[in-house]
Write a protein that holds these residues in place. Structure first.
Motif, short mmCIF file in Angstrom:
data_model
loop_
_atom_site.label_atom_id
_atom_site.label_comp_id
_atom_site.label_asym_id
_atom_site.label_seq_id
_atom_site.Cartn_x
_atom_site.Cartn_y
_atom_site.Cartn_z
N UNK A 82 40.55 41.38 37.19
CA UNK A 82 40.95 40.70 38.43
C UNK A 82 42.04 41.45 39.18
N UNK A 83 42.85 42.20 38.46
CA UNK A 83 43.89 42.98 39.15
C UNK A 83 43.27 44.03 40.07
N UNK A 84 42.09 44.49 39.71
CA UNK A 84 41.41 45.52 40.51
C UNK A 84 40.43 44.93 41.52
N UNK A 85 39.73 43.83 41.14
CA UNK A 85 38.63 43.35 41.97
C UNK A 85 38.85 41.95 42.54
N UNK A 86 40.04 41.39 42.40
CA UNK A 86 40.37 40.14 43.08
C UNK A 86 39.48 38.98 42.67
N UNK A 87 39.03 38.22 43.68
CA UNK A 87 38.26 37.00 43.44
C UNK A 87 36.93 37.02 44.20
N UNK A 88 35.92 37.70 43.67
CA UNK A 88 34.60 37.67 44.31
C UNK A 88 33.97 36.30 44.17
N UNK A 89 33.06 35.97 45.08
CA UNK A 89 32.36 34.69 45.00
C UNK A 89 31.13 34.78 44.09
N UNK A 90 30.66 35.98 43.85
CA UNK A 90 29.56 36.18 42.91
C UNK A 90 29.61 37.61 42.39
N UNK A 91 29.06 37.81 41.19
CA UNK A 91 29.08 39.14 40.60
C UNK A 91 27.93 39.28 39.61
N UNK A 92 27.53 40.52 39.36
CA UNK A 92 26.41 40.78 38.44
C UNK A 92 26.65 42.14 37.80
N UNK A 93 26.29 42.26 36.53
CA UNK A 93 26.53 43.49 35.78
C UNK A 93 25.30 43.85 34.96
N UNK A 94 25.07 45.15 34.80
CA UNK A 94 23.96 45.63 33.96
C UNK A 94 24.37 46.95 33.33
N UNK A 152 18.37 26.95 50.33
CA UNK A 152 19.74 27.39 50.14
C UNK A 152 19.79 28.47 49.06
N UNK A 153 20.40 29.58 49.41
CA UNK A 153 20.50 30.67 48.44
C UNK A 153 21.44 30.28 47.31
N UNK A 154 20.99 30.49 46.07
CA UNK A 154 21.86 30.20 44.93
C UNK A 154 23.05 31.14 44.95
N UNK A 155 24.15 30.68 44.39
CA UNK A 155 25.38 31.48 44.37
C UNK A 155 25.31 32.52 43.26
N UNK A 156 24.19 33.23 43.19
CA UNK A 156 23.99 34.30 42.23
C UNK A 156 23.33 35.47 42.95
N UNK A 157 23.64 36.67 42.50
CA UNK A 157 22.95 37.85 43.00
C UNK A 157 21.55 37.83 42.40
N UNK A 158 20.49 37.97 43.20
CA UNK A 158 19.13 37.82 42.66
C UNK A 158 18.82 38.85 41.58
N UNK A 159 18.12 38.41 40.56
CA UNK A 159 17.75 39.28 39.44
C UNK A 159 16.93 40.46 39.95
N UNK A 160 17.32 41.65 39.53
CA UNK A 160 16.62 42.86 39.96
C UNK A 160 17.27 43.56 41.14
N UNK A 161 18.36 42.99 41.67
CA UNK A 161 18.97 43.55 42.88
C UNK A 161 19.76 44.82 42.59
N UNK A 162 20.32 44.97 41.40
CA UNK A 162 21.07 46.17 41.07
C UNK A 162 20.15 47.38 40.98
N UNK A 163 20.62 48.57 41.31
CA UNK A 163 19.78 49.77 41.20
C UNK A 163 19.29 49.95 39.76
N UNK A 164 18.02 50.20 39.61
CA UNK A 164 17.40 50.46 38.30
C UNK A 164 17.64 49.33 37.30
N UNK A 165 17.80 48.11 37.78
CA UNK A 165 18.07 47.01 36.85
C UNK A 165 16.93 46.79 35.87
#
Length: 359
Positions: free
Chosen positions: A118-130, A91-104
């Motif tokens: 949230x006013x701009x991006x609503x309710x995502x089920x998962x998110x990742x930032x770098x 089962x895939x974890x409810x996280x974006x896999x580490x290294x998936x973002x460009x040039x992470x």
């Protein structure tokens, strides 16, 4: 009645009583009788097991609700006749896999579940930032990347519609002067871009610098990237990210001419595994998202699998610890699996014949 006659009468009465009770109350069995029963029970179990094996060989895998399966005619190298026992599943974890973002890998750090608008991006089920810094210290460009994944593509479309209507405000600089008006380049399924002049802040850094802000949607995912002072790499990453977002798209398929991956795995089923990368405990931290993204750019959804879930993989992959994992795509033939690895020469790939479990 004299004493002898009385004694005989009592003995006869007691004997009759004992004769009537013994058939109903059995004495405890002797050691010999217990051993005999055990031998008979083992014989019955062996007989039933033989019937079960015949049923498996004659009609495939019995629906017993367990992971037990008979040995295939040709076991993969290093495989065992009985399925492995491991903790965990596919089962895939409810996280974006580490290294998936460009040039992470170049980023100063990456986080999940970060604070967002949230006013701009609503309710995502998962998110990742770098965030990363490009260039010399005196003139460094600060680039922030955010990825949002939604439960449905329609939700992502609705969010994108809202972003188009207030792109400048969602950039974080709602009062900034517009240097390059909003545009809609043909990136991914849809995209929106704008260039602003960075307002003055308390630090007084980069005041007036060109701020480039891009958002790209592909399927149910939206990628947001912002950087200042503006450099070409910002648009390059926004344009190139759409391919890897295929990983989250229900219609992600390889290009015509490329082999098709197995559409469904089964417990005990045979497959040729195109192993893209292996991650072992104690080794330098790997980024499975890099190999997952590389496969997605070719139209394949790679899985991140616990080391014991594919019988036959441990020996050729050198897995000696239950904490090992690997990224993999499954095919029906060795040639098809090798074709994927040939298309990804920068990855340390291996083709292994396995039987799949943990499903």
């Amino acid at each position: 009645m004299n004493a002898d006659k009385a004694t005989r009468a009592v003995d006869e009465a007691f004997g009759a009583l004992r004769t009537g009770i013994e058939p109903a109350v059995a004495a405890p069995p002797s050691v010999e009788r217990i051993a005999g029963r055990a031998r008979r029970r083992r014989a019955v179990r062996v007989g039933l097991a033989g019937v079960a094996v015949l049923a498996v060989l004659a009609g495939g895998y019995a629906a017993t609700g367990s992971r037990v399966a008979g040995p295939p005619p040709d076991l993969p190298p290093g495989a065992s006749a009985t399925p492995p026992k491991v903790d965990g599943d596919r089962t895939q974890a409810a996280k974006i896999p580490a290294g998936f973002l460009p040039r992470e890998r170049e980023a100063q750090g990456a986080i999940d579940d970060f604070d967002y608008n949230r006013d701009c991006f609503g309710e995502p089920v998962m998110r990742r930032s770098a965030q990363r810094f490009v260039g010399a210290q005196a003139d460094q460009t600060v680039i922030t990347e955010n990825l949002y994944v939604y439960a449905e593509e329609n939700t992502a479309r609705s969010v994108m519609t809202g972003l188009r209507q207030r792109l400048r405000a969602c950039s974080g600089f709602p009062d900034a002067a517009v240097l390059q008006p909003q545009a809609s380049p043909a990136w991914g399924d849809e995209a929106a871009t704008i260039t602003l002049a960075k307002p003055a802040d308390g630090a007084g850094e980069h005041t007036g610098a060109r701020v480039r802000y891009d958002v790209v949607r592909a399927g149910p995912a939206i990628f947001e990237i912002m950087g200042y002072p503006e450099i070409a790499q910002i648009d390059q990453d926004a344009q190139g990210v759409a391919g890897r977002l295929c990983y989250y798209d229900a219609v992600c398929v390889p290009a015509v001419g490329r082999p098709v991956a197995l559409p469904k795995l089964t417990n005990g089923g045979e497959a040729w595994a195109a192993v893209l990368a292996v991650f072992r405990p104690g080794e330098p931290e790997g980024l499975p998202g890099e190999s997952i993204a590389a496969a997605a750019e070719l139209g394949y959804r790679a899985a991140l699998v616990p080391g014991g879930c594919d019988d036959g993989a441990a020996v050729p992959l050198g897995l000696t610890d239950s904490g090992s994992r690997y990224t993999v795509v499954y095919f029906a033939s060795r040639a098809d699996a090798q074709a994927l690895l040939d298309a990804l020469p920068h990855l340390p790939g291996t083709v292994v014949k396995v039987r799949t479990y943990c499903l």
